[in-house]
Design a protein around this motif. Structure first.
Motif, PDB file in Angstrom:
ATOM      1  N   GLY A 108      -3.581  12.867   2.683  1.00 35.11           N
ATOM      2  CA  GLY A 108      -3.493  11.469   2.859  1.00 35.11           C
ATOM      3  C   GLY A 108      -4.864  10.842   2.650  1.00 35.11           C
ATOM      4  O   GLY A 108      -5.631  11.294   3.157  1.00 35.11           O
ATOM      5  N   THR A 109      -4.835   9.661   1.574  1.00 33.08           N
ATOM      6  CA  THR A 109      -5.847   9.005   1.411  1.00 33.08           C
ATOM      7  C   THR A 109      -5.567   7.441   1.649  1.00 33.08           C
ATOM      8  O   THR A 109      -4.623   6.993   0.815  1.00 33.08           O
ATOM      9  CB  THR A 109      -6.324   9.201  -0.031  1.00 33.08           C
ATOM     10  N   TRP A 110      -6.314   6.683   2.408  1.00 31.85           N
ATOM     11  CA  TRP A 110      -5.970   5.350   2.521  1.00 31.85           C
ATOM     12  C   TRP A 110      -6.456   4.602   1.224  1.00 31.85           C
ATOM     13  O   TRP A 110      -7.474   4.977   0.633  1.00 31.85           O
ATOM     14  CB  TRP A 110      -6.840   4.690   3.703  1.00 31.85           C
ATOM     15  N   LEU A 111      -5.670   3.546   0.808  1.00 30.71           N
ATOM     16  CA  LEU A 111      -5.990   2.984  -0.320  1.00 30.71           C
ATOM     17  C   LEU A 111      -6.639   1.655   0.012  1.00 30.71           C
ATOM     18  O   LEU A 111      -6.460   1.198   1.151  1.00 30.71           O
ATOM     19  CB  LEU A 111      -4.765   2.682  -1.161  1.00 30.71           C
ATOM     20  N   ALA A 112      -7.732   1.212  -0.834  1.00 31.69           N
ATOM     21  CA  ALA A 112      -8.507   0.073  -0.604  1.00 31.69           C
ATOM     22  C   ALA A 112      -7.496  -1.223  -0.663  1.00 31.69           C
ATOM     23  O   ALA A 112      -6.373  -1.064  -1.437  1.00 31.69           O
ATOM     24  CB  ALA A 112      -9.453  -0.225  -1.663  1.00 31.69           C
ATOM     25  N   SER A 113      -7.736  -2.142   0.096  1.00 27.15           N
ATOM     26  CA  SER A 113      -6.768  -2.987   0.544  1.00 27.15           C
ATOM     27  C   SER A 113      -6.550  -4.135  -1.052  1.00 27.15           C
ATOM     28  O   SER A 113      -5.675  -4.449  -1.344  1.00 27.15           O
ATOM     29  CB  SER A 113      -7.580  -4.311   1.348  1.00 27.15           C
ATOM     30  N   ASP A 114      -7.678  -4.040  -1.810  1.00 32.29           N
ATOM     31  CA  ASP A 114      -7.378  -4.491  -3.032  1.00 32.29           C
ATOM     32  C   ASP A 114      -6.636  -3.711  -4.345  1.00 32.29           C
ATOM     33  O   ASP A 114      -6.517  -4.239  -5.362  1.00 32.29           O
ATOM     34  CB  ASP A 114      -8.999  -4.875  -3.992  1.00 32.29           C
ATOM     35  N   ALA A 115      -6.299  -2.714  -3.850  1.00 36.89           N
ATOM     36  CA  ALA A 115      -5.302  -1.859  -4.567  1.00 36.89           C
ATOM     37  C   ALA A 115      -4.043  -2.299  -4.421  1.00 36.89           C
ATOM     38  O   ALA A 115      -3.067  -1.903  -5.563  1.00 36.89           O
ATOM     39  CB  ALA A 115      -5.442  -0.408  -4.229  1.00 36.89           C
ATOM     40  N   LYS A 116      -3.578  -3.107  -3.562  1.00 33.31           N
ATOM     41  CA  LYS A 116      -2.191  -4.038  -3.579  1.00 33.31           C
ATOM     42  C   LYS A 116      -1.759  -4.577  -4.532  1.00 33.31           C
ATOM     43  O   LYS A 116      -2.798  -5.328  -5.176  1.00 33.31           O
ATOM     44  CB  LYS A 116      -2.079  -4.413  -2.149  1.00 33.31           C
ATOM     45  N   ASN A 117      -0.688  -4.725  -5.022  1.00 36.69           N
ATOM     46  CA  ASN A 117      -0.150  -5.452  -5.929  1.00 36.69           C
ATOM     47  C   ASN A 117       0.954  -6.442  -5.497  1.00 36.69           C
ATOM     48  O   ASN A 117       2.347  -5.584  -5.572  1.00 36.69           O
ATOM     49  CB  ASN A 117      -0.051  -4.981  -7.321  1.00 36.69           C
ATOM     50  N   SER A 118       0.977  -7.610  -5.192  1.00 37.82           N
ATOM     51  CA  SER A 118       2.155  -8.259  -4.475  1.00 37.82           C
ATOM     52  C   SER A 118       3.474  -8.219  -5.293  1.00 37.82           C
ATOM     53  O   SER A 118       4.687  -8.194  -4.804  1.00 37.82           O
ATOM     54  CB  SER A 118       1.674  -9.709  -4.373  1.00 37.82           C
ATOM     55  N   SER A 119       3.171  -7.927  -6.791  1.00 47.28           N
ATOM     56  CA  SER A 119       4.625  -7.855  -7.371  1.00 47.28           C
ATOM     57  C   SER A 119       5.338  -6.991  -7.208  1.00 47.28           C
ATOM     58  O   SER A 119       6.544  -6.707  -7.374  1.00 47.28           O
ATOM     59  CB  SER A 119       4.074  -8.254  -8.896  1.00 47.28           C
ATOM     60  N   PHE A 120       4.766  -5.604  -6.722  1.00 45.97           N
ATOM     61  CA  PHE A 120       5.434  -4.342  -6.267  1.00 45.97           C
ATOM     62  C   PHE A 120       5.593  -4.427  -4.729  1.00 45.97           C
ATOM     63  O   PHE A 120       5.936  -3.259  -4.353  1.00 45.97           O
ATOM     64  CB  PHE A 120       4.413  -3.274  -6.657  1.00 45.97           C
ATOM     65  N   ASN A 121       5.534  -5.357  -4.220  1.00 45.73           N
ATOM     66  CA  ASN A 121       5.860  -5.366  -2.471  1.00 45.73           C
ATOM     67  C   ASN A 121       7.194  -6.107  -2.344  1.00 45.73           C
ATOM     68  O   ASN A 121       7.554  -6.933  -2.923  1.00 45.73           O
ATOM     69  CB  ASN A 121       4.727  -6.088  -1.950  1.00 45.73           C
ATOM     70  N   PHE A 122       7.884  -5.599  -1.412  1.00 47.66           N
ATOM     71  CA  PHE A 122       8.855  -6.387  -0.762  1.00 47.66           C
ATOM     72  C   PHE A 122       8.274  -7.816  -0.213  1.00 47.66           C
ATOM     73  O   PHE A 122       7.189  -7.990   0.165  1.00 47.66           O
ATOM     74  CB  PHE A 122       9.535  -5.735   0.447  1.00 47.66           C
ATOM     75  N   SER A 123       8.871  -8.787  -0.214  1.00 45.22           N
ATOM     76  CA  SER A 123       8.633 -10.370   0.473  1.00 45.22           C
ATOM     77  C   SER A 123       9.502 -10.861   0.832  1.00 45.22           C
ATOM     78  O   SER A 123      10.961 -10.770   0.530  1.00 45.22           O
ATOM     79  CB  SER A 123       7.854 -10.878  -0.698  1.00 45.22           C
ATOM     80  N   PHE A 124       9.449 -11.538   1.882  1.00 46.34           N
ATOM     81  CA  PHE A 124      10.485 -12.454   2.736  1.00 46.34           C
ATOM     82  C   PHE A 124      10.490 -13.850   2.366  1.00 46.34           C
ATOM     83  O   PHE A 124       9.208 -14.284   1.866  1.00 46.34           O
ATOM     84  CB  PHE A 124      10.123 -12.558   4.095  1.00 46.34           C
ATOM     85  N   GLU A 125      11.620 -14.459   2.070  1.00 42.21           N
ATOM     86  CA  GLU A 125      11.576 -16.112   1.926  1.00 42.21           C
ATOM     87  C   GLU A 125      12.476 -16.707   2.596  1.00 42.21           C
ATOM     88  O   GLU A 125      13.777 -16.236   2.741  1.00 42.21           O
ATOM     89  CB  GLU A 125      11.992 -16.107   0.392  1.00 42.21           C
ATOM     90  N   ASP A 126      12.187 -17.803   3.185  1.00 37.96           N
ATOM     91  CA  ASP A 126      13.107 -18.609   3.929  1.00 37.96           C
ATOM     92  C   ASP A 126      13.655 -19.604   3.297  1.00 37.96           C
ATOM     93  O   ASP A 126      13.081 -20.654   2.805  1.00 37.96           O
ATOM     94  CB  ASP A 126      12.600 -19.051   5.319  1.00 37.96           C
ATOM     95  N   ILE A 127      14.953 -19.286   2.702  1.00 42.26           N
ATOM     96  CA  ILE A 127      15.573 -20.414   1.825  1.00 42.26           C
ATOM     97  C   ILE A 127      15.491 -22.018   2.595  1.00 42.26           C
ATOM     98  O   ILE A 127      15.589 -22.791   2.020  1.00 42.26           O
ATOM     99  CB  ILE A 127      16.925 -20.008   1.317  1.00 42.26           C
ATOM    100  N   ASN A 128      16.324 -21.702   3.754  1.00 48.27           N
ATOM    101  CA  ASN A 128      16.456 -22.942   4.496  1.00 48.27           C
ATOM    102  C   ASN A 128      16.518 -22.196   6.062  1.00 48.27           C
ATOM    103  O   ASN A 128      16.189 -21.215   6.326  1.00 48.27           O
ATOM    104  CB  ASN A 128      17.630 -23.715   4.179  1.00 48.27           C
ATOM    105  N   SER A 129      16.932 -23.066   6.921  1.00 48.92           N
ATOM    106  CA  SER A 129      16.780 -22.718   8.265  1.00 48.92           C
ATOM    107  C   SER A 129      17.974 -21.925   8.733  1.00 48.92           C
ATOM    108  O   SER A 129      18.076 -21.246   9.680  1.00 48.92           O
ATOM    109  CB  SER A 129      16.834 -24.253   9.226  1.00 48.92           C
ATOM    110  N   GLU A 130      18.728 -21.391   7.900  1.00 47.83           N
ATOM    111  CA  GLU A 130      19.921 -20.926   8.049  1.00 47.83           C
ATOM    112  C   GLU A 130      19.957 -19.732   7.332  1.00 47.83           C
ATOM    113  O   GLU A 130      21.084 -18.919   7.303  1.00 47.83           O
ATOM    114  CB  GLU A 130      21.225 -21.792   8.161  1.00 47.83           C
ATOM    115  N   LEU A 131      19.121 -19.359   6.361  1.00 42.21           N
ATOM    116  CA  LEU A 131      19.128 -18.359   5.224  1.00 42.21           C
ATOM    117  C   LEU A 131      17.945 -17.870   5.159  1.00 42.21           C
ATOM    118  O   LEU A 131      17.022 -18.634   4.437  1.00 42.21           O
ATOM    119  CB  LEU A 131      20.064 -18.829   3.914  1.00 42.21           C
ATOM    120  N   SER A 132      17.729 -16.492   5.044  1.00 41.56           N
ATOM    121  CA  SER A 132      16.377 -15.944   4.719  1.00 41.56           C
ATOM    122  C   SER A 132      16.901 -14.702   3.619  1.00 41.56           C
ATOM    123  O   SER A 132      17.992 -14.059   3.875  1.00 41.56           O
ATOM    124  CB  SER A 132      15.495 -15.387   5.960  1.00 41.56           C
ATOM    125  N   GLN A 133      15.898 -14.258   3.076  1.00 47.32           N
ATOM    126  CA  GLN A 133      16.101 -13.187   1.944  1.00 47.32           C
ATOM    127  C   GLN A 133      14.802 -12.230   1.790  1.00 47.32           C
ATOM    128  O   GLN A 133      13.868 -12.735   2.017  1.00 47.32           O
ATOM    129  CB  GLN A 133      16.592 -13.751   0.665  1.00 47.32           C
TER     130      GLN A 133
END
Length: 410
Positions: free
Chosen positions: A100-125
């Motif tokens: 195992g080799t730790w990756l530098a933080s700048d190796a991340k690419n947000s487009s390849f990450n899961f992400s959370f979004e609060d659509i409103n106070s009663e729905l998130s995704q």
């Protein structure tokens, strides 16, 4: 994801050879898409939230560091884990070792990450690469005509293209909603009896707060606090519910973990196969148009289209390690595979309906000393699953790979 891995491999050329090792033991055959949770010991220097694992004949595998998310209450506080989704792998009798080799933080690419979004106070995704994967519907309880749609939270599941496959409120049997948990016969206090499946009278489940959110290239995990409210809207139990969605090839894999604690004395959970336990309900279109095309596949084989089994009509329809429902939606065939865990309460009594709802329930009592602990997985894929694939996924869930992280050898 392949583009991300290729970019990270290039970045590795400028990094140290390895930072740690992972020793694997367990099943001789691991199917592709198997999540493995590895406790990170105190002596390991965690340099970033992501790493790359290689060796044992595997291609490069991404790992993501997460906080404690196990339903096992004996897990140490503040324990961090490395989670990887393994490719198909054969483990020899003497085990296998990954570097195992730790990756530098700048190796991340947000487009390849899961992400959370609060659509409103009663729905998130949760989204991945711009596509919705999972939704948490958690309305505030309302009165009158709006009450029906607001008396319990549930979860919608989407396929790999971002198309919704589960049912919400309304339609045939409005109390069936996506991925959900409830019991129609609950007794607490001084013989108070309530129904927290149909959520009649004052009874309802209420989302209270988000306890944890984590996301990255391997998984997204959210833990929420949900109050179980009975007579006069009093809270008789509190649930900590965690859903984890993994980046896996060929489908969607969601793990449902739940710990339900009483707020006072014992709570008896009961019901019947059609109105209690942990269930999955496909879109209402299955009920309206394609129920005759629904096919159930079980450990003893594939049934004919439109056929189903239910306990107690069939008293042996219990304690299935897995059950699969193949259904047609929008002219496309899917399979939802329901994986029970051996540690869940038993006897697990199973129910199936061709219109798209299936699951199991059990009878149990919650006490202060013994909260209810549950762990299930739902696997969704295009097409019809084969029996051997379902069996392997069940075995991986119930007999997980033993993985130990150690410092690199000098």
């Amino acid at each position: 994801m392949n583009a991300l891995l290729n970019a990270m491999v290039v970045l590795l050329s400028g990094l140290a050879a390895q930072d740690f090792q992972v020793e694997l033991k367990g099943p001789a055959k691991i199917p592709a898409g198997t999540p493995v949770q590895i406790a990170i010991p105190a002596g390991i220097n965690v340099k970033s939230k992501t790493c790359l694992l290689s060796g044992a004949g595997t291609t490069n595998v991404l790992g993501q560091v997460v906080e404690k998310f196990s339903a096992d209450l004996t897990a140490k506080e503040n324990q961090k884990y490395l989670v990887v989704v393994m490719p198909a792998l054969s483990i020899p009798d003497n085990g296998a070792t990954l570097a195992g080799t730790w990756l530098a933080s700048d190796a991340k690419n947000s487009s390849f990450n899961f992400s959370f979004e609060d659509i409103n106070s009663e729905l998130s995704q949760v989204t991945f690469e711009g596509k919705t994967v999972l939704q948490f519907v958690h309305p505030v309880l309302k009165d009158g005509k709006e009450r029906e749609a607001s008396y319990k939270p549930f979860h919608h599941l989407f396929d790999n293209s971002g198309a919704l496959v589960t049912k919400g409120a309304g339609g045939q049997f409005t109390h069936h909603r996506g991925i959900f948990l409830g019991f129609s016969k609950v007794t607490y206090g001084k013989n108070v009896k309530v129904d927290i499946w149909h959520c009649k009278d004052d009874t309802h489940q209420a989302f209270e707060k988000v306890l944890l959110r984590e996301s990255g290239p391997v998984l997204a995990s959210e833990k929420d606090q949900i109050a179980w409210n009975g007579k006069n809207k009093e809270t008789f139990a509190v649930e900590e519910r965690q859903l984890i969605v993994y980046k896996v090839p060929g489908g969607q894999l969601v793990e449902f973990q739940s710990v339900v604690r009483t707020t006072g004395g014992p709570v008896l959970l009961d019901g019947d196969p059609q109105h209690a336990g942990f269930h999955f309900r496909a879109s209402n279109e299955v009920s309206e148009k394609t129920s005759k095309e629904t096919i159930y596949l079980r450990p003893d084989g594939e049934d004919k289209p439109g056929a189903s089994r239910n306990w107690p009509d069939l008293k042996t329809h219990i304690n299935l390690p897995w059950n699969a429902m193949s259904f047609v939606l929008n002219d496309k065939r899917y399979t939802a595979l329901y994986l029970d865990n051996a540690a869940n309460p038993k006897e697990a009594r199973f129910s199936e309906r061709p219109y798209g709802r299936f699951g199991s329930y059990f009878v149990t009592e919650i006490t202060k000393e013994n909260p209810l602990k549950l762990k299930y997985q739902i696997w969704l894929q295009d097409g019809k699953i084969d029996i051997e694939s379902a069996k392997l996924k069940s075995q991986s869930f119930n007999n997980p790979v033993q993985a130990i992280m150690v410092a690199k050898k000098q």
